[in-house]
Design an enzyme around this catalytic site. Structure first.
Site, short mmCIF file in Angstrom:
data_model
loop_
_atom_site.label_atom_id
_atom_site.label_comp_id
_atom_site.label_asym_id
_atom_site.label_seq_id
_atom_site.Cartn_x
_atom_site.Cartn_y
_atom_site.Cartn_z
N CYS A 1 0.67 -1.67 0.65
CA CYS A 1 0.21 -0.08 -0.06
C CYS A 1 0.88 1.01 0.10
O CYS A 1 0.89 2.06 -1.63
CB CYS A 1 -1.00 -0.41 1.25
N1 LIG Z 1 -2.52 -5.98 1.59
C1 LIG Z 1 -2.98 -5.01 2.19
O1 LIG Z 1 -3.23 -5.00 3.44
C2 LIG Z 1 -4.10 -3.99 2.01
C3 LIG Z 1 -5.37 -3.49 2.96
C4 LIG Z 1 -6.12 -2.17 1.81
C5 LIG Z 1 -6.03 -2.05 0.40
N2 LIG Z 1 -5.77 -3.22 -0.16
C6 LIG Z 1 -5.79 -3.25 -1.92
O2 LIG Z 1 -6.38 -4.03 -1.70
C7 LIG Z 1 -6.16 -5.11 -3.22
C8 LIG Z 1 -5.79 -5.98 -2.92
O3 LIG Z 1 -4.74 -6.25 -2.12
P1 LIG Z 1 -4.05 -7.94 -1.93
O4 LIG Z 1 -3.31 -7.42 -0.61
O5 LIG Z 1 -5.23 -8.50 -1.20
O6 LIG Z 1 -3.09 -8.54 -2.65
P2 LIG Z 1 -3.11 -10.31 -2.71
O7 LIG Z 1 -2.22 -10.19 -4.32
O8 LIG Z 1 -2.85 -10.75 -2.10
O9 LIG Z 1 -3.71 -10.51 -3.20
C9 LIG Z 1 -5.05 -10.42 -4.59
C10 LIG Z 1 -5.49 -11.85 -5.18
O10 LIG Z 1 -6.16 -11.33 -6.90
C11 LIG Z 1 -6.10 -12.77 -7.43
N3 LIG Z 1 -6.52 -11.64 -7.90
C12 LIG Z 1 -5.15 -11.65 -9.42
N4 LIG Z 1 -6.51 -10.99 -10.25
C13 LIG Z 1 -7.23 -11.73 -10.79
C14 LIG Z 1 -8.42 -11.93 -11.24
N5 LIG Z 1 -8.29 -11.27 -12.74
N6 LIG Z 1 -9.59 -12.51 -10.78
C15 LIG Z 1 -9.67 -12.67 -10.12
N7 LIG Z 1 -7.71 -13.35 -9.48
C16 LIG Z 1 -7.56 -11.82 -9.43
C17 LIG Z 1 -4.59 -12.73 -7.20
O11 LIG Z 1 -3.89 -14.74 -7.67
C18 LIG Z 1 -3.96 -12.89 -5.81
O12 LIG Z 1 -4.57 -13.47 -5.11
C19 LIG Z 1 -5.30 -3.78 -3.73
O13 LIG Z 1 -5.92 -2.92 -4.65
C20 LIG Z 1 -4.12 -3.61 -2.29
O14 LIG Z 1 -3.84 -2.06 -2.91
C21 LIG Z 1 -4.55 -4.13 1.08
#
Ligand SMILES: NC(=O)c1ccc[n+]([C@@H]2O[C@H](COP(=O)([O-])OP(=O)(O)OC[C@H]3O[C@@H](n4cnc5c(N)ncnc54)[C@H](O)[C@@H]3O)[C@@H](O)[C@H]2O)c1
Length: 453
Positions: free
Chosen positions: A285
């Protein structure tokens, strides 16, 4: 700033009516079973809402259906309970969207090689769900992104692929995630959740969905306000971390310890919030999201100087730490070139297994470039997986936590202060420690052995 929080009951009283309430049986599809999507799915299932977890990663889907977690702070037992209760199923099959009334998108929003926003995962997801979306369904984006992504970019691909009109045939909303991985006091169900809709009906529908499972919902004026608020939260952290990082360098030159300064300042009961220095920014992030706004601001001919400056300062921190490593080794009559350096903590924050964007990689790279023999210790990242960004480290294993191993290094850098590490042992065994996290503050150690950085 005054934020009006609505309790779940208030929201139900406020908005539940036959047109907008969701059929619980229809359940919800959560797309992207990562650090955001998986805990959110568990939260819904815990509240009795059946969840279909969709991911393009086969191996994750198989593990989830076998009741197995791949995220350290998420207990496999919780997944098994959801599975046993018939409340959760994972799949790669997007056609299953036709069986749900609500879809929540939690896919990655990284930066491209040129550090521009890459919303391709969001758009791909929009294209994949569009043909299967039923009339009246709700789509909510949770991925962090710039204002306009939901009501312009995502809307466009869903409308094109479904032949339906947003706000008329299907509902569209944005609700940012506020997951705080590794913080045992942060409960997904209790953290206030911002929700913005394309239309008032979209907002009501989204509030009705989240109200089934979350306690505090905060309706806001639009998708764009919710998108912008999430960016503000992350930019606020980035700028404040940069400020203490800058002060760390200035105060160190004056012989003043920044950690003592922050501890003193935070006794002020109002108008101050402590932030702590470190070896640079990490995670999915804070190093990334501020640049989503920088990019979008250009479209409006607006400068984002705070964001750029904070980025510059935070990005320079690994080099500062390496400078301190060189100083400490020099003091021992050694050079970085040829020295054995151990980096403790590969994950970007304490007590998690997430090493995305971790400044430890940058530290390790800079040390290696200067000829050091670099190894790392992280019980939560036993081996470095293959990634595009850190391909040169793929397959490298964490060293064991043993006296002989620690003693075999010329210097140890504490990059992340995992609570499970015995810092007294580190002080006893290591020849020299460069501490970027004040992890050695409470341990007894010989004078001159610990260098703060
Ligand atoms: N990790 C955090 O603490 C956090 C906190 C707040 C916001 N976010 C935001 O949330 C979003 C997700 O982050 P995350 O940390 O969960 O990411 P992550 O990489 O842990 O998980 C994303 C998942 O999406 C899947 N994916 C990718 N493309 C896809 C598609 N086309 N269809 C279906 N699945 C698909 C991936 O295989 C993966 O399992 C981002 O925008 C991030 O900025 C993350």
């Amino acid at each position: 700033m005054l934020v009006r929080l609505f309790s779940t009951n208030t929201i139900h009283n406020h908005i539940m009516n036959p047109e907008t309430s969701l059929t619980v049986n229809a359940g919800v599809a959560v797309i992207g079973m990562g650090y955001v999507g998986l805990p959110l799915s568990l939260q819904f299932a815990k509240s009795g809402v059946p969840v279909l977890g969709i991911d393009i990663d086969d191996s994750k889907v198989t593990r989830l259906n076998n009741g197995e977690s791949y995220i350290r702070h998420i207990d496999s037992e919780k997944i098994r309970e959801m599975r046993a209760g018939g409340l959760f199923e994972a799949t790669t099959d997007f056609s299953r969207i036709s069986g749900v009334q609500a879809v929540i998108i939690c896919v990655p929003t990284p930066l491209s090689k040129n550090r521009d926003p890459d919303i391709s995962y969001v758009l791909e997801t929009g294209r994949a769900i569009a043909p299967h979306l039923t009339k009246g369904a709700l789509v909510v984006l949770e991925s962090t992104t710039y204002p306009g992504t939901t009501d312009e970019n995502l809307r466009e691909v869903i409308e094109a692929g479904s032949g339906m009109v947003a706000g008329k045939d299907f509902h569209l909303a944005y609700s940012p995630e506020r997951e705080d991985p590794g913080n045992p006091d942060s409960k997904v169900g209790e953290v206030p959740k911002l929700v913005g809709g394309l239309t008032p009906a979209c907002l009501e529908k989204a509030l009705a969905l989240y109200g089934k499972s979350l306690k505090n919902l905060v309706p806001v004026a639009s998708c764009r306000v919710a998108e912008a608020a999430k960016l503000l939260e992350n930019i606020f952290r980035s700028v404040n971390i940069a400020l203490v990082n800058e002060l760390k360098v200035v105060y160190a030159a004056m012989g003043i310890d920044i950690w003592e300064v922050v501890a003193a300042a935070k006794t002020k009961p109002f108008g101050f919030m402590p932030f702590y220095p470190g070896p640079g920014l990490g995670g999915h992030c804070i190093p990334i999201d501020p640049f989503y706004l920088t990019w979008k601001a250009r479209e409006f001919d607006c400068a984002t100087r705070f964001i750029e400056l904070a980025g510059e300062i935070n990005t320079s921190m690994p080099a500062y730490v390496v400078g301190r490593v060189a100083e400490a080794l020099n003091h021992l009559g050694k050079a970085v070139n040829g020295s054995r350096v151990l980096v403790v903590g590969l994950a970007y924050k304490p007590n998690v297994d997430d090493e995305r964007e971790s400044p430890s990689y940058r530290l390790m790279g800079l040390l290696k470039e200067r000829g050091a023999h670099v190894s790392y210790y992280d019980p939560y990242v036993p081996v470095i997986g293959m990634t595009r960004e850190h391909a040169e480290w793929a397959g490298t294993r964490s060293v064991e936590w043993e006296e002989s191993v620690i003693r075999s290094h010329d210097l140890v850098v504490v990059a992340t202060a995992h609570a499970c590490v015995d810092y007294q042992q580190l002080a006893d065994w290591a020849a020299c420690v460069v501490d970027t996290r004040n992890a050695m503050a409470g341990v007894k150690t010989a004078d001159g052995k610990v260098w703060k950085a």
